[in-house]
Design an enzyme around this catalytic site. Structure first.
Site, PDB file in Angstrom:
ATOM      1  N   HIS A 511       0.704  -1.239  -0.044  1.00  0.00           N
ATOM      2  CA  HIS A 511      -0.009   0.062   0.130  1.00  0.00           C
ATOM      3  C   HIS A 511       0.845   1.329  -0.042  1.00  0.00           C
ATOM      4  O   HIS A 511       0.193   2.362   0.010  1.00  0.00           O
ATOM      5  CB  HIS A 511      -0.996   0.077   1.181  1.00  0.00           C
ATOM      6  CG  HIS A 511      -2.431   0.820   0.991  1.00  0.00           C
ATOM      7  ND1 HIS A 511      -2.408   1.580  -0.102  1.00  0.00           N
ATOM      8  CD2 HIS A 511      -3.434   0.521   1.672  1.00  0.00           C
ATOM      9  CE1 HIS A 511      -3.693   2.282   0.071  1.00  0.00           C
ATOM     10  NE2 HIS A 511      -4.118   1.491   0.987  1.00  0.00           N
ATOM     11  N   ASP A 515      -2.478   1.958  -4.800  1.00  0.00           N
ATOM     12  CA  ASP A 515      -3.573   2.357  -3.727  1.00  0.00           C
ATOM     13  C   ASP A 515      -4.700   1.070  -4.220  1.00  0.00           C
ATOM     14  O   ASP A 515      -4.774   0.518  -5.010  1.00  0.00           O
ATOM     15  CB  ASP A 515      -4.096   3.727  -4.247  1.00  0.00           C
ATOM     16  CG  ASP A 515      -3.167   4.700  -3.605  1.00  0.00           C
ATOM     17  OD1 ASP A 515      -2.602   4.719  -2.915  1.00  0.00           O
ATOM     18  OD2 ASP A 515      -3.075   5.638  -4.669  1.00  0.00           O
TER      19      ASP A 515
END
Length: 538
Positions: A511, A515
């Site tokens: 992450h 995204d």
């Protein structure tokens, strides 16, 4: 002509390897490219071929030893005059090889301690790898005044990558110990001196007398400071053997040693561990018979806590890498359900003709791999990696295929997979998987991956949450393929229930750079390509 055999570098990030098995013994004739020994690293198990034809005249590294790349592990002598007798060669090897002892410049350094005929030879803390800057002396194997032979282990060290016994650079008398057990010093620090004036041991540095505010002198210790009560009675063994013994609560004085001078080998300790219950039972029975009343009933046997087995080198490194990955990347997982009915029908129709035509079985993996490649082209961040505060957008798509082995897990890499058609991908998958199981992978085939596929669905699971293969940004977990009842809607909006072949896929992503939207778009394109399959399979 003697030829040195070295520990090879099995990938750009590999700095060491464990020699797990010798396939030849001293005195054997070997052919060029004939497998000579097996090694294990954090990425691959492999058979290493002989660099030349000749006779194996010397083995410098014992089975179970971990050594740095480019360390000389054996010597092959070319030509008809190469042969030493097997007996004398084997005896020489037995005298010179000890587990974890490395005969190389990295572990066998010494310099003159001064000028003139009475000067001793300084023993230095060796550098056990490029990135190693210091080491800890965990044990002195000799004390001041002891005679030592060249290549005989004199102390043990521990670094963040390896535990090793360090051999003496010369024959002589250990005249001074400068660094006590437990001390951590920088590489090239003088830790001891061998020899001295007139060939007699040099006097050890005198400790500072005790005083209310005086500190001890850690840089120089007398023989009394390094000698432990009963140390002469302790059996000879390597750090690996002692670690195994400690982990399993084994008294090494009870383990017969079959190595040189009674040294306890890895095989000795593992053999002892195979029957600890029987030994404990016999000892317990003898004690009870001597102390219990004749009429007493035998006590019920205590429940066994189970068998404690040391991790293999590969298992240990896999554990370390998994923890490192979880600590490095903030893992997020997203699961998509894919209707594989079109592909299942195509495969059932074509698989027999496909194998006859192309010489390779038609499995589901090339379909999945091709869909991943197409999606990675559209979403290059998923094929990227983090480098400091920057993102590496990789030029090529190098697909890692996780292969389960009986002894662990390995991830061979199909390089430039974007340039291969369906048949090329299918052949590459079969090829790397077979050679992984046969320990035939080349060093560059287990490094450089940019995206990994792992197929745990073959064991029946619905889906998993795989751990990212660092330094990659993502990994795709392949779930089980099952028939399920699905609600189908036709072009007029009418619903019906149908039996479809459904498979779940999990994208694990980092992450920091990927995204949720990126992951969702990637998986949507991946799903669409599989469900609407139209590519020619060859």
């Amino acid at each position: 002509m003697p030829i040195d055999v070295v520990m090879p570098q099995m990938g750009e990030s590999i700095t060491e390897g464990t020699l797990t098995k010798w396939l030849k013994k001293v005195g054997d004739t070997v052919q060029r490219d004939e497998p000579l020994f097996e090694i294990s690293t954090d990425k691959v198990d492999a058979e290493i071929p002989s660099p030349a034809a000749g006779v194996l005249t010397e083995v410098k590294t014992a089975e179970g030893s971990t050594v740095q790349i480019n360390t000389v592990v054996a010597v092959i002598t070319e030509g008809a005059g190469a042969a030493r007798t097997s007996e004398s060669a084997a005896a020489s090897a037995a005298d010179s090889v000890t587990p974890a002892a490395v005969d190389s410049p990295a572990t066998n350094e010494a310099v003159s301690a001064g000028e003139g005929p009475g000067a001793g030879t300084e023993v230095l803390m060796p550098q056990m790898g490029e990135s190693i800057t210091e080491g800890t002396i965990t044990k002195w194997l000799k004390k001041v005044g002891d005679s030592v032979q060249r290549d005989e282990p004199i102390f043990e060290i521990s670094t963040d990558k390896v535990d090793a016994e360090i051999p003496s650079p010369i024959a002589g008398t250990l005249s001074e110990i400068k660094v006590p057990e437990g001390s951590t010093v920088s590489i090239n620090t003088v830790v001891a001196v061998i020899g001295g004036a007139s060939g007699k041991p040099a006097a050890a540095a005198t400790p500072i007398p005790a005083a209310p505010v005086a500190a001890p002198a850690p840089a120089a210790v007398s023989s009394a400071a390094t000698e432990q009560p009963g140390s002469d009675e302790r059996p000879r063994s390597s750090p690996l053997v002692r670690k195994i013994a400690k982990d399993n609560n084994v008294d090494l004085t009870q383990v017969p040693g079959t190595g040189s001078a009674g040294r306890i080998t890895k095989a000795d300790i593992l053999g002892h561990l195979e029957k600890p219950a029987a030994a404990a039972s016999d000892a317990g029975a003898s004690t009870a018979a001597a102390s219990a009343p004749v009429a007493a009933k035998p006590a019920a046997a205590a429940p066994s806590p189970g068998e404690l087995v040391p991790m293999t080198k590969m298992r240990s490194i896999i554990a370390k890498r998994m923890v490192e990955s979880k600590q490095t990347s903030p893992h997020v997982h997203t699961v998509f359900k894919v209707d594989m009915t079109r592909i299942v029908r195509l495969r059932e129709k074509e698989k027999s003709k496909y194998e006859q035509r192309n010489g390779v079985k038609l499995t589901y993996m090339p379909f999945i791999t091709r869909a991943a490649i197409v999606a990675l082209r559209k979403h290059p961040v998923v094929n990227g990696s983090v480098e400091g505060e920057a993102i590496r957008y990789n030029k090529n798509i190098n697909i890692g295929i996780a292969v389960a082995l009986d002894w662990g897990l390995i991830v061979p890499v199909i390089k430039q997979a974007e340039e291969k058609n369906f048949l090329g991908v299918a052949r590459a998958i079969v090829d790397v998987a077979e050679r992984a199981r046969g320990k035939k992978l080349a060093p560059d085939e287990i490094s450089g991956g940019t995206f990994t596929l792992t197929n745990s669905g073959i064991f029946g699971e619905q889906f998993g949450t795989p751990i990212i293969n660092q330094p990659q940004a993502a990994i795709l977990g392949i779930g089980g393929l099952n028939k399920e009842a699905e609600v189908m809607t036709d072009k007029d909006g009418n619903d019906s229930i149908a039996i479809r072949s459904i498979q779940r896929f999990t994208l694990g992503f980092d992450h920091r750079i990927v995204d949720g939207a990126d992951a969702g778009k990637f998986m949507s394109d991946f799903k669409a390509y599989l469900e609407g399959w139209s590519e020619d399979i060859g």
